[in-house]
Design a protein around this motif. Structure first.
Motif, mmCIF file in Angstrom:
data_model
loop_
_atom_site.group_PDB
_atom_site.id
_atom_site.type_symbol
_atom_site.label_atom_id
_atom_site.label_comp_id
_atom_site.label_asym_id
_atom_site.label_seq_id
_atom_site.Cartn_x
_atom_site.Cartn_y
_atom_site.Cartn_z
ATOM 1 N N ARG A 2 31.055 35.890 52.294
ATOM 2 C CA ARG A 2 31.962 35.135 51.434
ATOM 3 C C ARG A 2 32.166 35.879 50.121
ATOM 4 O O ARG A 2 31.220 36.416 49.545
ATOM 5 C CB ARG A 2 31.410 33.747 51.167
ATOM 6 N N LYS A 3 33.414 35.891 49.663
ATOM 7 C CA LYS A 3 33.722 36.466 48.366
ATOM 8 C C LYS A 3 33.496 35.407 47.284
ATOM 9 O O LYS A 3 33.887 34.243 47.441
ATOM 10 C CB LYS A 3 35.183 36.924 48.320
ATOM 11 N N SER A 4 32.874 35.818 46.168
ATOM 12 C CA SER A 4 32.647 34.877 45.073
ATOM 13 C C SER A 4 33.819 34.939 44.103
ATOM 14 O O SER A 4 34.403 36.002 43.869
ATOM 15 C CB SER A 4 31.342 35.203 44.355
ATOM 16 N N VAL A 5 34.163 33.784 43.536
ATOM 17 C CA VAL A 5 35.342 33.665 42.673
ATOM 18 C C VAL A 5 34.967 32.908 41.403
ATOM 19 O O VAL A 5 34.245 31.907 41.448
ATOM 20 C CB VAL A 5 36.490 32.913 43.383
ATOM 21 N N THR A 6 35.483 33.397 40.275
ATOM 22 C CA THR A 6 35.440 32.654 39.016
ATOM 23 C C THR A 6 36.876 32.343 38.618
ATOM 24 O O THR A 6 37.734 33.223 38.647
ATOM 25 C CB THR A 6 34.764 33.470 37.902
ATOM 26 N N SER A 88 31.323 37.536 32.401
ATOM 27 C CA SER A 88 30.498 38.723 32.645
ATOM 28 C C SER A 88 29.175 38.337 33.298
ATOM 29 O O SER A 88 28.721 38.980 34.249
ATOM 30 C CB SER A 88 30.241 39.463 31.333
ATOM 31 N N ALA A 89 28.561 37.285 32.808
ATOM 32 C CA ALA A 89 27.264 36.858 33.347
ATOM 33 C C ALA A 89 27.388 36.363 34.782
ATOM 34 O O ALA A 89 26.522 36.610 35.619
ATOM 35 C CB ALA A 89 26.666 35.767 32.462
ATOM 36 N N VAL A 90 28.472 35.664 35.084
ATOM 37 C CA VAL A 90 28.669 35.143 36.436
ATOM 38 C C VAL A 90 28.910 36.294 37.415
ATOM 39 O O VAL A 90 28.376 36.306 38.519
ATOM 40 C CB VAL A 90 29.839 34.135 36.470
ATOM 41 N N GLY A 91 29.724 37.266 37.001
ATOM 42 C CA GLY A 91 29.903 38.484 37.779
ATOM 43 C C GLY A 91 30.456 38.289 39.175
ATOM 44 O O GLY A 91 29.953 38.867 40.142
ATOM 45 N N SER A 92 31.511 37.490 39.331
ATOM 46 C CA SER A 92 32.094 37.239 40.645
ATOM 47 C C SER A 92 32.851 38.452 41.178
ATOM 48 O O SER A 92 33.244 39.338 40.423
ATOM 49 C CB SER A 92 33.043 36.039 40.580
ATOM 50 N N ASP A 93 33.076 38.456 42.478
ATOM 51 C CA ASP A 93 33.882 39.506 43.095
ATOM 52 C C ASP A 93 35.323 39.457 42.613
ATOM 53 O O ASP A 93 35.979 40.490 42.467
ATOM 54 C CB ASP A 93 33.876 39.353 44.622
ATOM 55 N N ILE A 94 35.832 38.226 42.392
ATOM 56 C CA ILE A 94 37.227 38.031 41.986
ATOM 57 C C ILE A 94 37.264 37.137 40.754
ATOM 58 O O ILE A 94 36.639 36.072 40.722
ATOM 59 C CB ILE A 94 38.051 37.370 43.109
ATOM 60 N N LEU A 95 38.014 37.577 39.743
ATOM 61 C CA LEU A 95 38.260 36.758 38.562
ATOM 62 C C LEU A 95 39.720 36.312 38.588
ATOM 63 O O LEU A 95 40.629 37.147 38.613
ATOM 64 C CB LEU A 95 38.005 37.563 37.283
ATOM 65 N N VAL A 96 39.940 35.005 38.603
ATOM 66 C CA VAL A 96 41.291 34.461 38.520
ATOM 67 C C VAL A 96 41.554 34.097 37.070
ATOM 68 O O VAL A 96 40.912 33.199 36.519
ATOM 69 C CB VAL A 96 41.458 33.227 39.428
ATOM 70 N N ALA A 97 42.477 34.810 36.439
ATOM 71 C CA ALA A 97 42.804 34.580 35.032
ATOM 72 C C ALA A 97 44.026 33.679 34.960
ATOM 73 O O ALA A 97 45.165 34.137 35.066
ATOM 74 C CB ALA A 97 43.066 35.901 34.313
#
Length: 386
Positions: A2-6, A88-97
């Motif tokens: 699974r890819k992690s997302v923030t 930065s601390a969460v460090g997900s694979d994908i950042l949705v801005a």
């Protein structure tokens, strides 16, 4: 795996739709971080549904309430400068801005520096700091910056497998917004309800006003110039009320590629999350060509919508001019929404602030933030004078 997302801006329209897409593919994505402004009620629902390890909220009071409610199960971040540290601390694979304004700029840059994917749904990031962001992207070839705006996603898709030198021009389509058929004589004293009542898209109030003035399309021109490395005189706008064609690319051999789809933000969001793959869409997300009837096109009325030319001029000036444009527009639109200025004052204030700035080239993030703050203060003064 699974890819992690923030998701930054998880309680806004794009953030909510992003989480809908993720929920549809729960076996392939996990939500590690959520960031929101003041809509903590919606945020709590999202926390319960997706169980992130970390969340960010802007104000201390909301942060304390969340910490009390969830205890050690959830790490809560807050503060004016805490968003970048949070992502930065969460460090997900994908950042949705998907935030508004420039609050996510630091998070976007930091994520790209780590060689990760940014799904960019915030055009102000590239409008304000396009040179800086693209330089970071070039320095980290493993990083990805995938546009989420339907227009830029359309162009991005049309350019897959194409050489840059084969591109003649980009054509950004626009529905024309809620005031397309309203005569300019009715703009004085026009109600906010009419201005934000977009005929095709359900968006937040700020972007809805930008759509009504066509400033949204002007900001998209600047964003496209950075994303696709083309001069602004080769980026055109075409009014397309049906909003089925999301944008087009004309090539040197006179061929044109267009990307079509229903007016649902889940489609470009899903493409950004899954790129370079394409995954099965939900039922009901397909274009009914037989039911369309017709597709129509027209040139924008630049006299009726002066914000478009103001944006083109800022794009041609380049440097810090688009930063000032974005800051002044943000202040003017919020002042209009708060009944402090009229609808017709929006382009006047933006133009005045622009006229008081001498654009600078090749500036760093600190200088960009200084100029952005100057433009905000200058626009606020002009709004108060009205």
């Amino acid at each position: 795996m699974r890819k992690s997302v923030t998701v930054l801006g998880s309680t806004g329209s794009v953030g909510i739709n992003t989480l809908k897409v993720i929920a549809s593919y729960a076996e392939r994505f996990e939500v590690k971080g959520l960031a929101a402004g003041s809509q903590t009620g919606i945020l709590r629902e999202q926390i319960d549904a997706f169980r992130p390890s970390d969340v960010y909220v802007l104000d201390d009071k909301s942060a304390a309430e969340l910490s009390t409610a969830y205890g050690k199960k959830l790490k809560v971040w807050t503060g004016q400068n805490g968003l970048t540290q949070f992502s930065s601390a969460v460090g997900s694979d994908i950042l949705v801005a998907a935030t508004s304004g420039t609050t996510a700029l630091g998070s976007v840059i930091e994520t790209l520096e780590k060689g990760r994917k940014v799904a960019l749904a915030n055009k102000e990031i590239l409008v304000v700091a396009g040179a800086l962001v693209m330089s970071v992207l070039r320095a980290h070839p493993e990083a990805q910056l995938i546009p989420v705006d339907s227009e830029h996603s359309a162009i991005f898709q049309c350019l897959q497998g194409q050489k840059k030198e084969s591109v003649q021009k980009l054509i950004l389509t626009s529905s024309g917004g809620p005031l397309r058929e309203v005569p300019p004589s009715e703009f004085f004293g026009i109600s906010k309800e009419r201005v934000i009542n977009h005929p095709k898209w359900k968006m937040g109030p700020k972007i809805s006003v930008d759509s009504a003035t066509l400033m949204n399309k002007g900001l998209e021109i600047i964003e496209a110039a950075w994303l696709f490395d083309l001069p602004v005189d080769r980026i055109k706008v075409l009014i397309h009320p049906e909003a089925v064609i999301h944008s087009m690319v004309e090539f040197v051999d006179a061929s044109v590629l267009a990307q079509l789809g229903v007016t649902d933000m889940r489609l470009p969001i899903q493409y950004a999350l899954t790129y370079p793959e394409r995954w099965q869409a939900e039922e009901g997300m397909r274009v009914d060509f037989a039911g369309l009837g017709k597709l129509t096109f027209a040139l924008p009325d630049r006299k009726k919508f002066p914000c478009l030319d103001i944006a083109y001029e800022a794009a041609k000036c380049s440097g810090t001019a688009p930063c000032v444009l974005s800051a002044a527009d943000e202040v003017a639109v919020h002042a209009y929404l708060e009944d402090k200025i009229s609808f017709l004052d929006i382009p006047r204030i933006i133009e005045k602030v622009m006229s008081r700035h001498s654009p600078l080239k090749n500036v760093d993030l600190r200088k960009i933030q200084e100029i952005h703050q100057w433009a905000v203060e200058e626009a606020n003064r002009l709004c108060l004078a009205h």
